[in-house]
Design an enzyme around this catalytic site. Structure first.
Site, PDB file in Angstrom:
ATOM      1  N   CYS A 116       0.955  -1.492   0.158  1.00  0.00           N
ATOM      2  CA  CYS A 116      -0.110  -0.170   0.160  1.00  0.00           C
ATOM      3  C   CYS A 116       0.946   0.782  -0.308  1.00  0.00           C
ATOM      4  CB  CYS A 116      -0.696  -0.160   1.302  1.00  0.00           C
ATOM      5  SG  CYS A 116      -2.464   1.078   0.862  1.00  0.00           S
ATOM      6  N   HIS A 222      -3.633  -4.941   0.415  1.00  0.00           N
ATOM      7  CA  HIS A 222      -2.809  -5.495   1.492  1.00  0.00           C
ATOM      8  C   HIS A 222      -3.147  -6.660   2.252  1.00  0.00           C
ATOM      9  CE1 HIS A 222      -2.652  -1.592   3.784  1.00  0.00           C
ATOM     10  NE2 HIS A 222      -3.456  -1.487   3.113  1.00  0.00           N
ATOM     11  N   GLU A 224      -1.949  -9.086   3.903  1.00  0.00           N
ATOM     12  CA  GLU A 224      -1.158  -9.153   5.536  1.00  0.00           C
ATOM     13  C   GLU A 224      -2.415  -9.319   5.754  1.00  0.00           C
ATOM     14  OE1 GLU A 224      -1.198  -5.947   4.638  1.00  0.00           O
ATOM     15  OE2 GLU A 224      -1.641  -3.954   5.592  1.00  0.00           O
TER      16      GLU A 224
END
Ligand code: MN
Length: 247
Positions: A116, A222, A224
């Site tokens: 990001c 993202h 994660e």
């Protein structure tokens, strides 16, 4: 040996009401470190130092560099623009440190993964620029600040054939989450765009010279938030850690 992955934290220099208020404070969503740890690396949260000797010493110890997302944005002066819209600007400590480390990583071909805002930092550090506000500058664009949770997919991206991203994902079309209001405008000369949303917004960049840079990748989404649930998103971290282990 498990590779040592430097992870950049966010920083409140003491001018915010949240995140420590007037006390200078580092902060980082734990899932960045958890992804590295669970997938076989050793995350090391880096101090945002200005001292070039300290930066060099930190950098020498790393097998890979993870540039994380950020709430506040890069100052547009870094890419030669004045700020045209209202948004919070990142602390100087953070962007100065990240810009310096990206330069070092490019020179030494250290594996780098930008997520990001981390992707945007890579692009700007290497001479690219940003769209300061997608909604204002690209009124026909999708909603890239998705209302749903970041653990849910929000839109698709098209992945460029013969790219590192394509090799990792093995997909021409990939679904991603979306939690950003800025995006890449001009891609830095040493990089190429390798994923694009249906509205033309650039969603991934990587080093143009892949022989020299086995893993130099930035994604606008993202992973994660997604790696627990989706194997394809886990493979991004797996490939990063594999390159870091080899380097
Ligand atoms: Mn998006």
């Amino acid at each position: 040996m498990k590779p040592l992955i430097g992870v950049t934290p966010d920083f409140n220099a003491g001018d915010r009401k949240d995140m420590g208020g007037r006390e200078p404070t580092y902060f980082l969503r734990a899932r960045y470190a958890r992804a590295i740890e669970e997938l076989g690396g050793v995350p090391v949260i880096l101090p945002l130092t200005d001292d070039p000797a300290l930066q060099r010493r930190l950098f020498e110890g790393l097998d890979g560099l993870l540039l994380t997302g950020s709430g506040p944005d890069l100052p547009p002066s870094l890419y030669g623009e004045r700020q045209r819209y209202t948004f919070r600007v990142m602390s100087r400590q953070r962007y100065a440190f990240e810009q310096a480390l990206v330069g070092r990583a490019m020179k030494s071909a250290l594996p780098v993964f930008g997520i990001c805002g981390g992707m945007q930092a890579i692009n700007v550090a290497l001479g690219g620029s940003l769209i300061q506000d997608i909604a204002a500058q690209l009124p026909k664009a999708l909603q890239h600040r998705a209302p749903g949770p970041a653990t849910e997919y929000a839109h698709a991206v098209r992945v460029t054939p013969d790219s590192l991203l394509r090799r990792i994902t093995r997909l021409a079309r990939l679904r991603v989450n979306s939690s950003h209001h800025q995006s890449i405008k001009t891609v830095a000369p040493s990089l190429v765009a390798t994923a694009v949303a249906p509205d033309g917004v650039i969603e991934a960049i990587e080093a143009a010279d892949r022989r020299r840079h086995p893993f130099f990748l930035g994604v606008q989404w993202h992973p994660e938030y997604l790696f627990d649930r989706y194997a394809v998103q886990r493979r991004l971290f797996d490939a990063f850690l594999r390159a870091a282990r080899r380097g």
